[in-house]
Write a protein that holds these residues in place. Sequence first.
Motif, PDB file in Angstrom:
ATOM      1  N   ASN A   2       0.824  -1.205   0.000  1.00 27.75           N
ATOM      2  CA  ASN A   2       0.000   0.000   0.000  1.00 27.75           C
ATOM      3  C   ASN A   2       0.862   1.261   0.000  1.00 27.75           C
ATOM      4  O   ASN A   2       2.088   1.201  -0.081  1.00 27.75           O
ATOM      5  CB  ASN A   2      -0.939  -0.025   1.203  1.00 27.75           C
ATOM      6  N   GLU A   4       1.543   3.324   2.388  1.00 30.56           N
ATOM      7  CA  GLU A   4       2.438   3.368   3.551  1.00 30.56           C
ATOM      8  C   GLU A   4       3.720   2.575   3.275  1.00 30.56           C
ATOM      9  O   GLU A   4       4.819   3.006   3.608  1.00 30.56           O
ATOM     10  CB  GLU A   4       1.720   2.820   4.783  1.00 30.56           C
ATOM     11  N   PHE A   5       3.569   1.419   2.637  1.00 34.21           N
ATOM     12  CA  PHE A   5       4.721   0.584   2.301  1.00 34.21           C
ATOM     13  C   PHE A   5       5.666   1.333   1.361  1.00 34.21           C
ATOM     14  O   PHE A   5       6.878   1.366   1.573  1.00 34.21           O
ATOM     15  CB  PHE A   5       4.264  -0.722   1.647  1.00 34.21           C
ATOM     16  N   LYS A   7       5.947   4.548   0.802  1.00 35.61           N
ATOM     17  CA  LYS A   7       6.560   5.707   1.458  1.00 35.61           C
ATOM     18  C   LYS A   7       7.733   5.253   2.326  1.00 35.61           C
ATOM     19  O   LYS A   7       8.826   5.831   2.251  1.00 35.61           O
ATOM     20  CB  LYS A   7       5.526   6.442   2.305  1.00 35.61           C
ATOM     21  N   ALA A   8       7.520   4.233   3.135  1.00 40.46           N
ATOM     22  CA  ALA A   8       8.587   3.710   4.000  1.00 40.46           C
ATOM     23  C   ALA A   8       9.740   3.144   3.169  1.00 40.46           C
ATOM     24  O   ALA A   8      10.914   3.312   3.511  1.00 40.46           O
ATOM     25  CB  ALA A   8       8.032   2.644   4.939  1.00 40.46           C
ATOM     26  N   THR A   9       9.421   2.494   2.055  1.00 43.24           N
ATOM     27  CA  THR A   9      10.445   1.940   1.171  1.00 43.24           C
ATOM     28  C   THR A   9      11.291   3.058   0.567  1.00 43.24           C
ATOM     29  O   THR A   9      12.515   2.954   0.499  1.00 43.24           O
ATOM     30  CB  THR A   9       9.803   1.099   0.057  1.00 43.24           C
ATOM     31  N   SER A  55      13.215  -4.583   0.253  1.00 43.24           N
ATOM     32  CA  SER A  55      11.958  -4.248   0.930  1.00 43.24           C
ATOM     33  C   SER A  55      10.784  -5.008   0.322  1.00 43.24           C
ATOM     34  O   SER A  55       9.902  -5.480   1.039  1.00 43.24           O
ATOM     35  CB  SER A  55      11.696  -2.741   0.847  1.00 43.24           C
ATOM     36  N   GLU A  62       8.511  -1.692   9.989  1.00 40.29           N
ATOM     37  CA  GLU A  62       7.753  -0.526  10.423  1.00 40.29           C
ATOM     38  C   GLU A  62       6.387  -0.402   9.761  1.00 40.29           C
ATOM     39  O   GLU A  62       5.612   0.475  10.098  1.00 40.29           O
ATOM     40  CB  GLU A  62       8.558   0.757  10.206  1.00 40.29           C
ATOM     41  N   VAL A  63       6.073  -1.301   8.828  1.00 37.95           N
ATOM     42  CA  VAL A  63       4.782  -1.271   8.133  1.00 37.95           C
ATOM     43  C   VAL A  63       3.976  -2.490   8.555  1.00 37.95           C
ATOM     44  O   VAL A  63       4.450  -3.609   8.477  1.00 37.95           O
ATOM     45  CB  VAL A  63       4.971  -1.273   6.600  1.00 37.95           C
ATOM     46  N   GLU A  64       2.746  -2.240   8.997  1.00 37.40           N
ATOM     47  CA  GLU A  64       1.883  -3.359   9.373  1.00 37.40           C
ATOM     48  C   GLU A  64       1.177  -3.880   8.132  1.00 37.40           C
ATOM     49  O   GLU A  64       0.733  -3.105   7.290  1.00 37.40           O
ATOM     50  CB  GLU A  64       0.866  -2.912  10.413  1.00 37.40           C
ATOM     51  N   TYR A  65       1.084  -5.184   8.035  1.00 38.65           N
ATOM     52  CA  TYR A  65       0.484  -5.810   6.862  1.00 38.65           C
ATOM     53  C   TYR A  65      -0.769  -6.566   7.276  1.00 38.65           C
ATOM     54  O   TYR A  65      -0.830  -7.169   8.336  1.00 38.65           O
ATOM     55  CB  TYR A  65       1.453  -6.816   6.235  1.00 38.65           C
ATOM     56  N   TYR A  70       0.081  -8.488   2.085  1.00 38.38           N
ATOM     57  CA  TYR A  70       1.463  -8.966   2.066  1.00 38.38           C
ATOM     58  C   TYR A  70       1.454 -10.482   2.023  1.00 38.38           C
ATOM     59  O   TYR A  70       0.917 -11.130   2.900  1.00 38.38           O
ATOM     60  CB  TYR A  70       2.194  -8.464   3.308  1.00 38.38           C
TER      61      TYR A  70
END
Length: 87
Positions: A2, A4-5, A7-9, A55, A62-65, A70
Amino acid sequence: MNREFWKATGIRALRTMAQTAVAVIGVSAKTMSDVNWELVISASILAGILSVLTSIATGLPEVEYSEHVYMSAEEPEDSEVLEDGEE
């Protein structure tokens, strides 16, 4: 995967690229005029690409799946988990 993933990546890849640039500059030059900028840029880009691929392959802590977002290997059943020393 998503928003969030991704962005964190992206943040993780940029940090990796910056760390790589610092490391390459630090080990390859005594002064700023000695820096091989082509090497710094190519090594940093490669490190960023590898960070993104890692990733994608392993996920980010730090990303909840959720289960449908996932895909990972199935968790072993309790009976399949071996204790220390078991074969």
